[in-house]
Design a protein around this motif. Structure first.
Motif, mmCIF file in Angstrom:
data_model
loop_
_atom_site.group_PDB
_atom_site.id
_atom_site.type_symbol
_atom_site.label_atom_id
_atom_site.label_comp_id
_atom_site.label_asym_id
_atom_site.label_seq_id
_atom_site.Cartn_x
_atom_site.Cartn_y
_atom_site.Cartn_z
ATOM 1 N N ARG A 34 5.805 18.254 31.236
ATOM 2 C CA ARG A 34 7.241 18.361 31.490
ATOM 3 C C ARG A 34 7.689 17.373 32.560
ATOM 4 N NH1 ARG A 34 8.506 24.922 31.318
ATOM 5 N NH2 ARG A 34 7.489 25.304 29.309
ATOM 6 N N LEU A 35 6.878 17.234 33.599
ATOM 7 C CA LEU A 35 7.234 16.308 34.669
ATOM 8 C C LEU A 35 7.232 14.863 34.186
ATOM 9 C CD1 LEU A 35 5.292 17.903 37.646
ATOM 10 C CD2 LEU A 35 7.773 17.678 37.446
ATOM 11 N N ALA A 36 6.250 14.502 33.383
ATOM 12 C CA ALA A 36 6.157 13.132 32.885
ATOM 13 C C ALA A 36 7.388 12.760 32.063
ATOM 14 C CB ALA A 36 4.891 12.961 32.047
ATOM 15 N N ALA A 37 7.983 13.761 31.431
ATOM 16 C CA ALA A 37 9.154 13.518 30.583
ATOM 17 C C ALA A 37 10.474 13.752 31.313
ATOM 18 C CB ALA A 37 9.086 14.416 29.350
ATOM 19 N N ASP A 38 10.433 14.089 32.582
ATOM 20 C CA ASP A 38 11.640 14.433 33.334
ATOM 21 C C ASP A 38 12.101 13.249 34.181
ATOM 22 O OD1 ASP A 38 13.664 15.498 34.839
ATOM 23 O OD2 ASP A 38 12.546 17.229 35.556
ATOM 24 N N PRO A 39 13.168 12.566 33.792
ATOM 25 C CA PRO A 39 13.626 11.400 34.562
ATOM 26 C C PRO A 39 14.175 11.773 35.934
ATOM 27 C CG PRO A 39 15.228 11.955 32.862
ATOM 28 C CD PRO A 39 14.031 12.823 32.623
ATOM 29 N N ASP A 40 14.455 13.058 36.149
ATOM 30 C CA ASP A 40 14.998 13.486 37.439
ATOM 31 C C ASP A 40 13.913 13.680 38.482
ATOM 32 O OD1 ASP A 40 17.361 14.179 38.932
ATOM 33 O OD2 ASP A 40 16.652 16.249 38.933
ATOM 34 N N ALA A 41 12.653 13.752 38.053
ATOM 35 C CA ALA A 41 11.532 13.957 38.977
ATOM 36 C C ALA A 41 10.959 12.600 39.368
ATOM 37 C CB ALA A 41 10.462 14.824 38.327
#
Length: 282
Positions: A44-51
């Protein structure tokens, strides 16, 4: 943004993701469910541009006391093997995150705790942090790949053969941790560093991470080729002219790349060979 898990928590706020090992009643011992959830969180983090940056913490008085040995008591050899594979997969998922990952270690980080922390890009520790690789004493094998790349082959052998405890100050001397702070100061300093990294252009940070991780695993000539490709990608996908023109002004470190395409997630292809490959105690 918060996600629902049972053995960890994950929250993203102000471009900083905080992943917390959340089994304080078991000293955050790594069990099968936590292995699965760490992989899910990493995806999920790898796909989250906000992280833009990830902090890994432990709930309660320790970071992670190691593997959940109670879970293993009645396992067959085949089940133990499958469980170890799940652990390796969890460590690799952390290691391959495209964002910078900082382990914030307070209290004990033993066995699997060392591997989770070691899979991060670097560690910030409190004066109460302690590290231990107890695998040999348990009659098993683990942590043989990341640790030598962190402290060198000879010291890694000592720590693995003896299973002795390394306190925070020695860990700093050995290069296991980057900084040591008081218990009270650690979360403040970690938050400050995360905010500073999060303020930089995320693609530029990710590409820099990729260059370091891939470069140390190849020749100097190959590493320069990796860097040149990253420079070219950065020029195509970031507002580098604005960043240069604002140098020295109050907004000098706040430029953002707006790319949300796969190009903005250079680590998602598993390219991070890393200076700490997967292959660890779980």
């Amino acid at each position: 943004m918060a996600y629902d898990f049972t053995t960890i928590t994950l929250d993203v706020s102000n471009h900083v993701a905080t992943l917390t090992l959340n089994r304080p009643e078991s000293r955050n011992a790594l069990n099968s469910r936590m292995c699965v959830e760490l992989v899910q969180a990493a995806e999920r983090l790898a796909a989250d541009p906000d992280a833009h940056v990830v902090l890994i913490r432990g709930a309660g008085p320790v970071f992670c006391a190691g593997a959940d040995l109670k879970e293993r008591k009645d396992m067959s050899t085949e089940e133990i093997t499958a469980r170890r594979v799940r652990g390796f997969t969890a460590y690799a998922a952390i290691e391959r995150l495209p964002q910078p990952v900082i382990a914030v270690v307070h209290g004990a980080a033993f066995g699997s705790g060392c591997e989770i922390a070691g899979a991060s890009d670097f560690i910030l520790a409190s004066t109460e942090a302690r590290f231990k690789y107890p695998e040999v004493g348990w009659g098993t094998i683990g942590a043989t790949q990341r640790l030598p790349r962190i402290v060198g082959v000879r010291m890694a052998k000592e720590l693995l053969f003896t299973g002795r405890v390394v306190d925070a100050q020695e860990a700093l001397t050995l290069g296991m941790v980057n900084h040591v702070y008081s218990v009270e100061e650690l979360p403040v300093r970690a938050a400050e560093m995360a905010a500073q990294i999060a303020a930089a252009a995320p693609l530029t940070v990710r590409l820099t991470k990729r260059c370091v991780d891939q470069g140390v695993e190849t020749t100097r000539e190959g590493a320069m080729a990796v860097e040149m490709l990253a420079i070219e990608e950065n020029l195509r996908h970031t507002d580098w002219k604005k960043a240069i023109s604002s140098f020295g002004s109050s907004g000098a470190n706040t430029s953002r790349d707006a790319a949300t395409s796969p190009a903005a997630n250079p680590g998602s292809d598993g390219a991070r060979s890393t200076d700490r490959p997967a292959g660890a105690q779980s």
